[in-house]
Design an enzyme around this catalytic site. Structure first.
Site, PDB file in Angstrom:
ATOM      1  N   THR A  78       0.992  -1.133  -0.029  1.00 23.12           N
ATOM      2  CA  THR A  78       0.124  -0.097  -0.042  1.00 23.12           C
ATOM      3  C   THR A  78       0.916   1.253  -0.132  1.00 23.12           C
ATOM      4  O   THR A  78       1.859   1.196   0.570  1.00 23.12           O
ATOM      5  CB  THR A  78      -0.924   0.016   1.365  1.00 23.12           C
ATOM      6  OG1 THR A  78      -1.583   1.066   1.153  1.00 23.12           O
ATOM      7  CG2 THR A  78      -0.130  -0.208   2.492  1.00 23.12           C
ATOM      8  N   GLU A 124      -4.860  -3.166   4.338  1.00 24.17           N
ATOM      9  CA  GLU A 124      -4.526  -3.710   5.749  1.00 24.17           C
ATOM     10  C   GLU A 124      -5.788  -4.592   6.199  1.00 24.17           C
ATOM     11  O   GLU A 124      -5.449  -5.244   7.092  1.00 24.17           O
ATOM     12  CB  GLU A 124      -4.094  -2.758   6.543  1.00 24.17           C
ATOM     13  CG  GLU A 124      -2.658  -1.963   6.343  1.00 24.17           C
ATOM     14  CD  GLU A 124      -3.049  -0.820   5.436  1.00 24.17           C
ATOM     15  OE1 GLU A 124      -3.876  -0.624   4.688  1.00 24.17           O
ATOM     16  OE2 GLU A 124      -2.219   0.246   5.444  1.00 24.17           O
ATOM     17  N   LYS A 155      -7.439  21.954   7.738  1.00 22.43           N
ATOM     18  CA  LYS A 155      -7.331  22.458   9.272  1.00 22.43           C
ATOM     19  C   LYS A 155      -7.533  24.145   9.042  1.00 22.43           C
ATOM     20  O   LYS A 155      -6.228  24.537   9.157  1.00 22.43           O
ATOM     21  CB  LYS A 155      -6.283  21.998   9.989  1.00 22.43           C
ATOM     22  CG  LYS A 155      -6.561  20.617  10.697  1.00 22.43           C
ATOM     23  CD  LYS A 155      -5.937  20.502  12.084  1.00 22.43           C
ATOM     24  CE  LYS A 155      -6.438  19.106  12.543  1.00 22.43           C
ATOM     25  NZ  LYS A 155      -5.222  18.270  12.589  1.00 22.43           N
ATOM     26  N   TRP A 164     -11.780  21.607  11.876  1.00 21.73           N
ATOM     27  CA  TRP A 164     -11.614  20.682  10.500  1.00 21.73           C
ATOM     28  C   TRP A 164     -12.554  20.828   9.478  1.00 21.73           C
ATOM     29  O   TRP A 164     -13.840  20.996   9.702  1.00 21.73           O
ATOM     30  CB  TRP A 164     -11.860  19.216  10.998  1.00 21.73           C
ATOM     31  CG  TRP A 164     -10.749  18.719  11.752  1.00 21.73           C
ATOM     32  CD1 TRP A 164      -9.409  19.047  11.817  1.00 21.73           C
ATOM     33  CD2 TRP A 164     -10.862  17.410  12.448  1.00 21.73           C
ATOM     34  NE1 TRP A 164      -8.565  18.154  12.736  1.00 21.73           N
ATOM     35  CE2 TRP A 164      -9.621  17.076  13.055  1.00 21.73           C
ATOM     36  CE3 TRP A 164     -11.679  16.374  12.720  1.00 21.73           C
ATOM     37  CZ2 TRP A 164      -9.098  16.113  13.726  1.00 21.73           C
ATOM     38  CZ3 TRP A 164     -11.283  15.248  13.486  1.00 21.73           C
ATOM     39  CH2 TRP A 164     -10.192  15.007  13.935  1.00 21.73           C
TER      40      TRP A 164
HETATM   41  P1  AMP Z   1      -6.566   1.265   0.119  1.00 16.78           P
HETATM   42  O1  AMP Z   1      -5.680   0.631   1.077  1.00 16.78           O
HETATM   43  O2  AMP Z   1      -5.721   1.911  -0.997  1.00 16.78           O
HETATM   44  O3  AMP Z   1      -7.772   0.447  -0.662  1.00 16.78           O
HETATM   45  O4  AMP Z   1      -7.026   2.438   0.712  1.00 16.78           O
HETATM   46  C1  AMP Z   1      -7.799   2.588   1.833  1.00 16.78           C
HETATM   47  C2  AMP Z   1      -8.399   3.926   2.277  1.00 16.78           C
HETATM   48  O5  AMP Z   1      -9.232   4.284   1.058  1.00 16.78           O
HETATM   49  C3  AMP Z   1      -9.134   4.027   3.417  1.00 16.78           C
HETATM   50  O6  AMP Z   1      -8.540   4.088   4.876  1.00 16.78           O
HETATM   51  C4  AMP Z   1      -9.986   5.285   3.259  1.00 16.78           C
HETATM   52  O7  AMP Z   1      -9.415   6.496   3.524  1.00 16.78           O
HETATM   53  C5  AMP Z   1     -10.376   5.214   1.544  1.00 16.78           C
HETATM   54  N1  AMP Z   1     -11.289   4.716   1.449  1.00 16.78           N
HETATM   55  C6  AMP Z   1     -11.924   3.447   1.190  1.00 16.78           C
HETATM   56  N2  AMP Z   1     -13.153   3.250   0.906  1.00 16.78           N
HETATM   57  C7  AMP Z   1     -13.778   4.427   1.221  1.00 16.78           C
HETATM   58  C8  AMP Z   1     -15.113   4.869   1.368  1.00 16.78           C
HETATM   59  N3  AMP Z   1     -16.195   4.041   1.089  1.00 16.78           N
HETATM   60  N4  AMP Z   1     -15.416   6.124   1.616  1.00 16.78           N
HETATM   61  C9  AMP Z   1     -14.265   6.742   1.965  1.00 16.78           C
HETATM   62  N5  AMP Z   1     -12.983   6.399   2.031  1.00 16.78           N
HETATM   63  C10 AMP Z   1     -12.624   5.227   1.619  1.00 16.78           C
END
Ligand code: AMP
Length: 560
Positions: free
Chosen positions: A201, A346, A457, A462
């Site tokens: 990742t 993860e 911020k 926020w």
């Molecule tokens: P990845 O490990 O590349 O799949 O990214 C994971 C991250 O994508 C999460 O920690 C979130 O920040 C974002 N993410 C995944 N699904 C969503 C969702 N439905 N809404 C908002 N953010 C999301």
């Protein structure tokens, strides 16, 4: 009495007695064996890189998986060997998942869109000994030849007739690996905690980090996801993973397919709206899974046809927040039910799913849409907590906002060969820190406000970039947008809205601000709106805020 030991991850209960059940390991090979036995006639259809459609049954897939497993052994792959894949969603990639993992080796799925330095890093950090590549990526490998781990063998996923002319050393042909190999493999048994797959990742800083899944976590993730009340995991359904097999196990779909007997339709390199529409229509796909960006293309194509692909009943949207306007179009214009999912590399990856209880489905349509826009409720096997800056737990009252942490048997307890990153990722109670900022409602709906790094911020308060983007996306002349923080001398940061106008739109900054004025708090209004032809997308198809921040790092706001 419960006594925490160490980080609190293991607990001993005095006085317990052991159960008398067999210790049979949960292994990935059991999933494909089950599919072959119980759903032998369900089909996998894939668009091949060579251009045509390939179709076969789970029974036939199983035979080729066995042949491939023998071929891997002949190539020198042994338990623990990292075997990389650089491939689209297609039947050969599916076979690799099972053959590599079945013999106890580790399937390292590599994202072909990784920047050069990260590409080099992950192959070498994983110490991949063999790499399987689709024809598409042979030129990329030739260009990056010096970056490949020394002595790594390369197998091109095609037949002899399509093998490329290439100066790459140690080049093998996929189909030749299978020729005259036995169609049965005596799958070895080993500890279920053995690693089976690896996916890196890309964080906002530092090197990519490897999530190293185990056989146990993968089988459990499949069972947990199957347990969710989704209409696509039955032998009567056909699902299409747009989400790549190189990104977090295509959200678990290659494992759920043989387990559930659902047909699987794989789009290969054809991820644009017209290609997806045609494949879904021709193959009567009932459910499709992908990130919001992909659905923008499909929705545009549906608009052209004035209809949905004929059997499409269900879309799972995850990876980024689904804009409510997209949700509404799917549901109201086309009668396609949307499930909004949230997860992470993860987490194998599914964390939560927006499936409504029967009493929620009886609510007025507007109320249902509001619930569906949230990131859903936790999947079985996933625990969620939100904490303040000191790590203290916050209530699940839909009001309190804090950093989201998770735990469960499908969540990493650290990263592959990366102790500093591992230590930073796990909190004092042994939970994984997601880096997402969220609130959780009393009935369990997760509301992701932002990534900690993406929050704006302003004067210590926020602003949620996701909420602002969702509000802007409701404008009919905005095709795509992103909000990032821009430096401000008084407020530290203020929101900058970057917009891709819809085709033929004649959009002015003032019109966008007017539109938002009715929808968000005044102090949330972006200090500027910038129009661009396209947004940068990261390797997984999500808008890359990292790239945007770099592009706009010297941007001077008109209010500054
Ligand atoms: P990845 O490990 O590349 O799949 O990214 C994971 C991250 O994508 C999460 O920690 C979130 O920040 C974002 N993410 C995944 N699904 C969503 C969702 N439905 N809404 C908002 N953010 C999301």
């Amino acid at each position: 009495m419960l006594t925490p030991t160490g980080s609190g991850r293991k607990k001993m209960l005095q006085g317990v007695i052991p159960g008398r059940m067999m210790q049979r390991p949960l292994l990935v090979s059991s999933l494909i064996e089950y599919g072959k036995d119980f759903h032998p006639n369900s089909e996998i259809v894939s668009r091949r890189v060579e251009g045509d459609l390939h179709r076969y049954t789970y029974a036939a897939a199983y035979r080729r998986v066995c042949q491939l497993a023998h071929g891997l052994v002949a190539l020198g792959v042994t338990p623990g060997t990292r075997v990389a894949t650089l491939a689209w969603n297609n039947h050969r990639h599916f076979e690799l998942y099972y053959a590599i993992q079945g013999i106890g080796a580790v399937c390292h799925t590599v994202n072909p869109r990784l920047p050069v330095d990260q590409f080099k890093y992950v192959l070498n950090h994983a110490d991949d000994r063999v790499l399987f590549t689709d024809l598409t990526f042979v030129p990329l490998l030739e260009a990056r030849r010096a970056d490949l781990p020394p002595g790594m063998k390369i197998v091109v996923m095609t037949d002899r007739a399509h093998m490329p002319e290439s100066g790459l050393p140690d080049l093998f042909c996929f189909e030749e690996l299978l020729v005259s190999q036995a169609e049965h493999y005596d799958w070895p048994e080993f500890d279920e905690n053995t690693a089976c797959a690896l996916c890196y990742t890309s964080g906002t800083t530092g090197n990519p980090k490897g999530a190293l899944y185990s056989h146990r976590s993968m089988v459990l993730h499949s069972l947990f996801a199957r347990n969710a009340d989704l209409p696509c995991f039955t032998p009567r359904a056909k699902f299409l993973p747009v989400v790549p097999l190189f990104h977090v196990n295509a959200w678990g779909l290659p494992y759920l397919a043989p387990l559930s007997g659902a047909g699987m339709v794989m789009p290969g390199p054809g991820l644009d709206g017209p290609s997806l529409f045609k494949l879904m229509d021709d193959e009567a796909v009932s459910s499709a899974w992908g990130v919001p960006t992909v659905w923008l293309g499909l929705l545009a194509e549906m608009g052209q046809h004035g209809r949905k692909p004929k059997a499409l009943a269900h879309v799972l949207v995850g990876g980024s927040a689904v804009p409510p306007s997209m949700l509404r179009t799917f549901q109201e214009t086309y009668g396609i039910s949307v499930v909004h999912g949230w997860g992470m590399t993860e987490m194998s990856p599914v964390g939560s799913l927006g499936i409504l209880e029967p009493e929620m489905e009886a609510l007025p349509q507007e109320e249902q849409l509001r619930l569906k826009a949230y990131q859903g409720r936790r999947m079985f096997g996933v625990d969620l907590k939100i904490v303040d800056e000191d790590g203290a737990r916050l209530p699940h009252d839909g009001e309190a906002i804090g950093e989201l942490a998770v735990r469960g048997p499908c969540v990493v307890d650290g990263y592959f060969n990366d102790e500093p990153a591992s230590a930073a990722a796990i909190d004092d109670e042994g939970w994984f820190r997601t880096g997402d900022v969220a609130s959780i409602s009393p009935d369990g709906f997760l509301m992701i406000v932002d990534r900690t790094k993406d929050l704006v911020k302003s004067g210590g308060e926020w602003i949620s970039s996701i909420d602002l983007e969702n509000a802007a996306m409701a404008h009919p002349e905005i095709a795509e947008c992103a909000v990032i923080a821009a430096v401000h001398p008084k407020w530290d940061e203020r929101p900058l809205l970057i917009v891709v106008p819809a085709a033929g739109a004649d959009l002015a900054k003032e019109a966008v601000i007017d539109f938002l004025t009715a929808r968000v708090a005044k102090w949330w209004l972006p200090d500027d709106v910038v129009f661009v032809d396209e947004l940068p997308h990261g390797a997984t198809g999500k808008v890359s805020k990292l790239t945007l921040r770099a592009q706009f790092k010297d941007y001077v706001l008109p209010t500054a």
